[in-house]
Design an enzyme around this catalytic site. Sequence first.
Site, PDB file in Angstrom:
ATOM      1  CB  VAL A  66      -8.595   7.142  12.815  1.00  0.00           C
ATOM      2  CG1 VAL A  66      -8.940   6.365  11.546  1.00  0.00           C
ATOM      3  CG2 VAL A  66      -7.927   6.220  13.835  1.00  0.00           C
ATOM      4  CG  ASP A 115      -8.933  -0.632  24.416  1.00  0.00           C
ATOM      5  OD1 ASP A 115      -9.761  -0.652  25.361  1.00  0.00           O
ATOM      6  OD2 ASP A 115      -8.632   0.404  23.801  1.00  0.00           O
ATOM      7  CE  LYS A 147      -5.401   3.492  15.086  1.00  0.00           C
ATOM      8  NZ  LYS A 147      -5.460   2.357  16.054  1.00  0.00           N
ATOM      9  N   GLY A 191     -11.838   9.934  13.847  1.00  0.00           N
ATOM     10  CA  GLY A 191     -11.757   9.486  15.237  1.00  0.00           C
ATOM     11  C   GLY A 191     -10.428   9.868  15.844  1.00  0.00           C
ATOM     12  N   GLY A 241      -7.960   9.396  19.685  1.00  0.00           N
ATOM     13  CA  GLY A 241      -7.754   8.903  21.045  1.00  0.00           C
ATOM     14  C   GLY A 241      -6.535   9.581  21.636  1.00  0.00           C
ATOM     15  N   GLY A 242      -6.094   9.081  22.781  1.00  0.00           N
ATOM     16  CA  GLY A 242      -4.986   9.718  23.459  1.00  0.00           C
ATOM     17  C   GLY A 242      -3.666   9.604  22.722  1.00  0.00           C
ATOM     18  CG  MET A 243      -1.438   6.893  23.308  1.00  0.00           C
ATOM     19  SD  MET A 243      -0.353   8.192  23.925  1.00  0.00           S
ATOM     20  CE  MET A 243       1.236   7.423  23.699  1.00  0.00           C
TER      21      MET A 243
END
Length: 317
Positions: A37, A146, A52, A30, A32-34
């Site tokens: 994982v 979130d 992560k 996975g 994301g922007g920051m």
Amino acid sequence: MPPDTGPHSGRPSELIGRQIAGYRIEREVGRGGMAVVYRAKDLRLDRTVALKLLAPELARNDTFRRRFTYESRVAAAIDHPHIVPVFEAGETDGVLYIAMRYVAGRDLRHLLDKEGPLAATVATRIAVQVASALDAAHDHGLVHRDVKPGNILVAAGTDSDHPEHVYLTDFGLTKKSLSLTGFTTVGQFVGTLDYVAPEQISGRPVDGRCDVYSLACVVYETLAGGPPFQRDDDMALLWAHQYDVPPAVSGKRPDLARGVDDVLAKALAKSPDDRYGSCLAFVAALRAAAVGQPESPWAPPSPPGWARPVFPEAGRL
């Protein structure tokens, strides 16, 4: 110039097979922007973990590093069956990392994309496990900020009475840390647009009741097949969260008891004071309404976190 093949470049990473902080990276699971994982092997204990890796620019911010260390320790101290356990967090070669239990299965986003709206019994089974995790985090002074289907992992349960075991994840990279260190700017906030609470959008102080709102958006989607507010552009969506009345879920699911509409309307109230005082109070009301029972006048007490200072967001519209 050689191509950027680092973990945050968006291109296939060259990290597969490499060792980072005692973990051998096996595959990406996975991004994301920051953060990205990976599934990785803990070489010291011979176990599979979710590793992560945070964007390198975060490690260069001293305030963020301190917050990351502190809040990772708090998250690791929470022993709860529906929160993904944090094993370790640290920094190596200028990259912050956090190692967590690897959960085999799929997240709720994939489940909804594949199966569409869920039966009310399944939706409430999932919701009560997420609510329990959130209230436990609130008891420790953590606000998730979130809550969304992608952060809810659905693994196989133990028996026919418990067909799913649900985990809430993404406590390691806290939203408060980002806002305190300037990684959110004017016009921005941390959260996902389909599920973000009005007070997060406007930059007002937040507490665990913003998670009640986000959980209600997720529950709405599990029942209706989509979140409560769907608009053509981001600004219209943000406006809807702050000012529009959510449509009754019974309009899309006439098989649901009408009381479910009232419960969701309260959980999706624009003001935190008008919502349920805890996530479990919301889900308890939802379960009662789903079987046609009146809402009990008693509700579980608000978590101790309500007595702690609330946390201001940095971003404002």
